[in-house]
Design a protein around this motif. Structure first.
Motif, PDB file in Angstrom:
ATOM      1  N   GLN A  19     -13.565  -2.434   3.978  1.00 38.70           N
ATOM      2  CA  GLN A  19     -13.186  -3.097   2.718  1.00 38.70           C
ATOM      3  C   GLN A  19     -12.542  -4.431   3.000  1.00 38.70           C
ATOM      4  O   GLN A  19     -11.671  -4.414   3.886  1.00 38.70           O
ATOM      5  CB  GLN A  19     -12.371  -2.136   1.780  1.00 38.70           C
ATOM      6  N   PHE A  21      -9.677  -6.765   1.559  1.00 40.31           N
ATOM      7  CA  PHE A  21      -8.838  -6.933   0.704  1.00 40.31           C
ATOM      8  C   PHE A  21      -8.011  -8.468   0.515  1.00 40.31           C
ATOM      9  O   PHE A  21      -8.011  -9.103   1.548  1.00 40.31           O
ATOM     10  CB  PHE A  21      -7.447  -5.989   1.162  1.00 40.31           C
ATOM     11  N   PRO A  36     -10.744   2.356   6.607  1.00 43.37           N
ATOM     12  CA  PRO A  36      -9.990   3.373   5.864  1.00 43.37           C
ATOM     13  C   PRO A  36      -8.706   3.775   6.502  1.00 43.37           C
ATOM     14  O   PRO A  36      -7.553   3.722   5.859  1.00 43.37           O
ATOM     15  CB  PRO A  36     -10.896   4.533   5.766  1.00 43.37           C
ATOM     16  N   ALA A  39      -6.341   0.893   6.188  1.00 48.47           N
ATOM     17  CA  ALA A  39      -6.523   0.201   4.585  1.00 48.47           C
ATOM     18  C   ALA A  39      -5.268   1.456   3.820  1.00 48.47           C
ATOM     19  O   ALA A  39      -5.132   0.659   2.797  1.00 48.47           O
ATOM     20  CB  ALA A  39      -7.801   0.179   3.897  1.00 48.47           C
ATOM     21  N   ALA A  40      -4.947   2.311   4.449  1.00 48.44           N
ATOM     22  CA  ALA A  40      -4.342   3.472   3.647  1.00 48.44           C
ATOM     23  C   ALA A  40      -3.019   3.172   3.237  1.00 48.44           C
ATOM     24  O   ALA A  40      -2.522   3.131   2.200  1.00 48.44           O
ATOM     25  CB  ALA A  40      -4.196   4.759   4.494  1.00 48.44           C
ATOM     26  N   VAL A  42      -1.933  -0.084   2.690  1.00 52.97           N
ATOM     27  CA  VAL A  42      -2.290  -1.060   1.469  1.00 52.97           C
ATOM     28  C   VAL A  42      -2.641  -0.622   0.252  1.00 52.97           C
ATOM     29  O   VAL A  42      -2.092  -0.684  -0.819  1.00 52.97           O
ATOM     30  CB  VAL A  42      -3.617  -2.020   1.947  1.00 52.97           C
ATOM     31  N   LEU A  43      -3.418   0.616   0.212  1.00 53.00           N
ATOM     32  CA  LEU A  43      -3.707   1.446  -0.996  1.00 53.00           C
ATOM     33  C   LEU A  43      -2.557   2.165  -1.493  1.00 53.00           C
ATOM     34  O   LEU A  43      -2.573   2.138  -2.678  1.00 53.00           O
ATOM     35  CB  LEU A  43      -4.929   2.232  -0.850  1.00 53.00           C
ATOM     36  N   ALA A  44      -1.685   2.627  -0.501  1.00 58.39           N
ATOM     37  CA  ALA A  44      -0.739   3.390  -1.096  1.00 58.39           C
ATOM     38  C   ALA A  44       0.487   2.380  -1.942  1.00 58.39           C
ATOM     39  O   ALA A  44       1.042   2.631  -2.784  1.00 58.39           O
ATOM     40  CB  ALA A  44       0.091   4.045   0.070  1.00 58.39           C
ATOM     41  N   PHE A  46      -0.549  -0.165  -3.307  1.00 64.81           N
ATOM     42  CA  PHE A  46      -1.243  -0.679  -4.367  1.00 64.81           C
ATOM     43  C   PHE A  46      -0.863   0.322  -5.401  1.00 64.81           C
ATOM     44  O   PHE A  46      -0.747   0.036  -6.871  1.00 64.81           O
ATOM     45  CB  PHE A  46      -2.694  -0.740  -4.180  1.00 64.81           C
ATOM     46  N   GLU A  47      -0.913   1.579  -5.236  1.00 66.04           N
ATOM     47  CA  GLU A  47      -0.762   2.722  -6.443  1.00 66.04           C
ATOM     48  C   GLU A  47       0.692   2.734  -6.832  1.00 66.04           C
ATOM     49  O   GLU A  47       0.925   3.263  -7.773  1.00 66.04           O
ATOM     50  CB  GLU A  47      -1.018   4.021  -5.671  1.00 66.04           C
TER      51      GLU A  47
END
Length: 78
Positions: A19, A21, A36, A39-40, A42-44, A46-47
């Protein structure tokens, strides 16, 4: 004939599930491709973040429904 663009993870080079970003930090904005696994984090983050709140409308001048009276002016009758 259009060519298919294959994105690769900038960290490991994998192409599965990659993905893109866009990250803004300070005054800089950069784009990164991540699988993935990479990216984990970065997504954490973001949350954990909060949604941008729309600016509140400025209040109109005038009196509120509750009048404020200085305590010295308060006249209490027994």
């Amino acid at each position: 004939m259009a060519k298919e663009v294959i994105s690769r993870c900038d960290e490991c080079g994998a192409s599965e599930g990659v993905q893109e970003f866009t990250i803004t930090y300070g005054n800089q904005t950069k784009t990164v491709d991540a699988c993935p696994e990479h990216a984990a984090p970065v997504l954490a983050l973001f949350e954990l973040g909060t949604d941008a709140q729309p600016a509140q409308k400025p209040r109109k001048g005038g009196r509120s429904a509750h009048a404020v009276i200085p305590i010295e002016d308060l006249d209490i009758q027994p």
